[in-house]
Write a protein that holds these residues in place. Sequence first.
Motif, mmCIF file in Angstrom:
data_model
loop_
_atom_site.group_PDB
_atom_site.id
_atom_site.type_symbol
_atom_site.label_atom_id
_atom_site.label_comp_id
_atom_site.label_asym_id
_atom_site.label_seq_id
_atom_site.Cartn_x
_atom_site.Cartn_y
_atom_site.Cartn_z
ATOM 1 N N TYR A 17 -3.516 14.545 -4.055
ATOM 2 C CA TYR A 17 -4.411 13.830 -4.982
ATOM 3 C C TYR A 17 -3.765 13.602 -6.355
ATOM 4 O O TYR A 17 -4.109 12.651 -7.048
ATOM 5 N N MET A 18 -2.813 14.457 -6.721
ATOM 6 C CA MET A 18 -2.098 14.224 -7.986
ATOM 7 C C MET A 18 -1.348 12.880 -7.883
ATOM 8 O O MET A 18 -1.369 12.066 -8.815
ATOM 9 N N ALA A 19 -0.720 12.660 -6.742
ATOM 10 C CA ALA A 19 0.007 11.396 -6.534
ATOM 11 C C ALA A 19 -0.972 10.222 -6.421
ATOM 12 O O ALA A 19 -0.722 9.146 -6.972
ATOM 13 N N ILE B 113 -1.565 6.103 -8.556
ATOM 14 C CA ILE B 113 -1.455 4.794 -7.892
ATOM 15 C C ILE B 113 -2.748 4.017 -8.094
ATOM 16 O O ILE B 113 -3.832 4.604 -8.098
ATOM 17 N N ASP B 114 -2.621 2.704 -8.214
ATOM 18 C CA ASP B 114 -3.832 1.906 -8.383
ATOM 19 C C ASP B 114 -3.612 0.478 -7.902
ATOM 20 O O ASP B 114 -2.517 -0.061 -8.023
ATOM 21 N N PHE B 115 -4.633 -0.084 -7.285
ATOM 22 C CA PHE B 115 -4.679 -1.534 -7.067
ATOM 23 C C PHE B 115 -6.148 -1.924 -7.058
ATOM 24 O O PHE B 115 -7.014 -1.084 -6.776
ATOM 25 N N GLU B 116 -6.406 -3.168 -7.383
ATOM 26 C CA GLU B 116 -7.783 -3.631 -7.520
ATOM 27 C C GLU B 116 -8.552 -3.421 -6.223
ATOM 28 O O GLU B 116 -8.090 -3.813 -5.145
ATOM 29 N N GLY B 117 -9.701 -2.756 -6.326
ATOM 30 C CA GLY B 117 -10.544 -2.547 -5.144
ATOM 31 C C GLY B 117 -10.198 -1.277 -4.367
ATOM 32 O O GLY B 117 -10.904 -0.897 -3.428
ATOM 33 N N MET B 118 -9.109 -0.591 -4.753
ATOM 34 C CA MET B 118 -8.643 0.586 -4.006
ATOM 35 C C MET B 118 -9.744 1.638 -3.830
ATOM 36 O O MET B 118 -10.454 1.950 -4.775
ATOM 37 N N HIS B 119 -9.909 2.143 -2.601
ATOM 38 C CA HIS B 119 -10.819 3.268 -2.434
ATOM 39 C C HIS B 119 -10.245 4.274 -1.445
ATOM 40 O O HIS B 119 -9.391 3.933 -0.621
ATOM 41 N N ASP C 69 6.411 5.885 -9.840
ATOM 42 C CA ASP C 69 6.193 7.173 -10.504
ATOM 43 C C ASP C 69 5.689 8.207 -9.506
ATOM 44 O O ASP C 69 6.151 9.354 -9.494
ATOM 45 N N ALA C 70 4.740 7.811 -8.675
ATOM 46 C CA ALA C 70 4.138 8.769 -7.743
ATOM 47 C C ALA C 70 5.176 9.314 -6.769
ATOM 48 O O ALA C 70 5.164 10.500 -6.430
ATOM 49 N N ARG C 71 6.095 8.472 -6.350
ATOM 50 C CA ARG C 71 7.062 8.969 -5.359
ATOM 51 C C ARG C 71 8.108 9.911 -5.940
ATOM 52 O O ARG C 71 8.854 10.560 -5.191
ATOM 53 N N GLN C 72 8.156 10.003 -7.274
ATOM 54 C CA GLN C 72 9.089 10.961 -7.894
ATOM 55 C C GLN C 72 8.589 12.405 -7.786
ATOM 56 O O GLN C 72 9.347 13.343 -7.992
ATOM 57 N N LEU C 73 7.296 12.583 -7.546
ATOM 58 C CA LEU C 73 6.736 13.946 -7.516
ATOM 59 C C LEU C 73 7.362 14.767 -6.389
ATOM 60 O O LEU C 73 7.617 14.243 -5.307
ATOM 61 N N ARG D 259 -5.800 -0.471 5.605
ATOM 62 C CA ARG D 259 -5.257 0.811 5.151
ATOM 63 C C ARG D 259 -3.914 0.497 4.521
ATOM 64 O O ARG D 259 -3.013 -0.019 5.185
ATOM 65 N N VAL D 260 -3.763 0.802 3.256
ATOM 66 C CA VAL D 260 -2.604 0.317 2.506
ATOM 67 C C VAL D 260 -1.498 1.370 2.423
ATOM 68 O O VAL D 260 -0.339 1.080 2.695
ATOM 69 N N LEU D 261 -1.860 2.590 2.040
ATOM 70 C CA LEU D 261 -0.859 3.645 1.851
ATOM 71 C C LEU D 261 -1.384 4.960 2.405
ATOM 72 O O LEU D 261 -2.599 5.181 2.438
ATOM 73 N N GLY D 262 -0.476 5.835 2.812
ATOM 74 C CA GLY D 262 -0.830 7.207 3.181
ATOM 75 C C GLY D 262 -0.063 8.121 2.239
ATOM 76 O O GLY D 262 1.176 8.144 2.259
ATOM 77 N N VAL D 263 -0.774 8.826 1.389
ATOM 78 C CA VAL D 263 -0.111 9.661 0.386
ATOM 79 C C VAL D 263 -0.110 11.103 0.899
ATOM 80 O O VAL D 263 -1.166 11.716 1.054
#
Length: 420
Positions: free
Chosen positions: A396-398, A402-408, A350-354, A377-381
Motif C-alpha cells: 500500500y505504500m507503493a 501511483i495515480d491515474f484518473e478514476g483509479m480504484h 518512484d514507486a518501483r524504486q521502493l 485491471r491496470v497494475l498489480g502492486v
Amino acid sequence: MNILVIGSGGREHALCWKLAQSPKVSKIFCAPGNAGTSQVAENVDIKAEDLPHLLKFAKEKSIDLTVVGPEVPLVLGIVDLFESQGLKIFGPSQAAAQIEGSKIFAKELMKKYKIPTAAFASFTDPSDAKKFAKKLGAPVVIKADGLAAGKGVIIAETLSAAEQAIDSMKDFGEAGKKIVVEEYLEGEEASILCFTDGKTIIPMASAQDHKRVNDNDEGPNTGGMGAYSPAPIVTPELLEKVQHEILVPTIKGMESEGMPYKGVLYVGIMVTKNGPKVLEYNARFGDPETQCILPRLKTDLVDILRSTIDVRLSTISIEWDPRPAVCVVLASGGYPGAYTKGIKIKGLNDARQLDDVIIFHAGTAEKEGQIVTAGGRVLGVVGLGETIRHAIDRSYMAVKMIDFEGMHYRTDIGRKALKR
Ligand code: AMP
Ligand code: GLY
C-alpha cells in the motif's frame, strides 16, 4: 534459450519477470504483452488466440520453450499444435484443458472419481434447470458450461434471481447453451496451484484471491482485485487433505480418461465445515495469484517447466521464500463495468524504486513515451515483507505513490490473513 510467453496480463508480466532471472534464458518474447512485459521481453503483436501466427513465429525465432498464460489458447489446442511440430510448450493438451473449458466435464470427472464438490446437475433446457434450482433452494449457483471470461458464474440469493440467471445464460452464446445448477457452498476460499507432469504433483505456495470489487467482499465479481501468499487457511493438514482427496484423484482420473494432465492445475476450493470442496479447476496459472506466488519462488522456473514437459518433475525440488507477498490490483474507473482507456499513469517510476516492491503491469500500453491505461485491471502492486502485515504495508505504500484518473482499488487485501 529463446522463450515465448503468450498473453498480456499481470500474470504474463510476472512470468516474463521470473523467467528473465534464469541464467538459461537469452531472449524472451511476449505475445502480445503489455507496457510492463516490454521491460523484460520483446513484445510481439500477435494475439493469444491466433494459433497459426504464434506457431509461425515460434518456428521462425527457434523458440525453445513456449509458456501459455491464458486459458483460451489452451482450450483451442495450442499445446497439441506446437507439439505436433516438435516444439516444447508448457500447458495441458486440448483434451485435458476441458477441465477448465467445460464445467460439465469437470463436474462429471469429480463425480466419477469421488472428488468432493458441490452437488449439481447439468441442463440444456432452462425450464428443467429452474425446476432443479427450486429443488436445491436458494441460495443456489448457476454456471455457464463454457468459457465466459470469468463472468459465467452467478450466485443467486433467491429463486427468482436463479430463474433470471438461468435465462441470462443464453447471453453467453455457445458457452451458455449448457448450464450447471449447483449447491451453494459456505466457507472460506483458497487457491491451490500445482505443477504436474501427469505423474508427480508439486503444490506451489498457497494463495488467496479477492474476487469481489469492493472491500469486505462486496459488489460484483471481477477477474481478481488482489491476492496474498501464503494463505494461512491452507494449513499443512488441509494441504495434505487436498493432495489426497483432490489433487491425486484428479490427476489419476485424467490419466484414466486417456487425457494425461501436464502443466499447472489450479484448484479453487471452498473450505467448508465438511472439509475442502472444489469450486473450479483452471488449466493455467491464476491471475492475480501468480503475481504473489512467483516472487516467492526461489527455484529456476525454466527447470520446473522443462521437467514438467519432459515428465521428470520427480527430480525437481522447489524452494520458496518464506516471506509473504501481497498483490493489490489498481483498476480503471468503472471496472468491472465499462471504463475508459488511454489515461496517463503517474508515479510508477518512484514507486518501483521502493525495496521489496514489484509492480506488474496488466492493462497498460505505451503511448508517445508514456505509460497509459489499456484495460480494466491496470497494475498489480506486490509487496514482500517479513510478516503479512509488513507485506501489506509495503504494497500500500507503493500504491499511494501511483495515480491515474478514476483509479480504484481495495484497501483490505490480505486483511483476512491477519485474523488467523
Ligand atoms: P468459479 O469460476 O466456478 O470459481 O466461480 C467464481 C466464484 O463464484 C468462486 O470463486 C466462488 O466465489 C463462487 N462460487 C462458485 N461456485 C460456488 C458454490 N458452489 N458455492 C459458493 N460459491 C461459489
Ligand atoms: N484468480 C482467478 C483466476 O485466475 O481464474
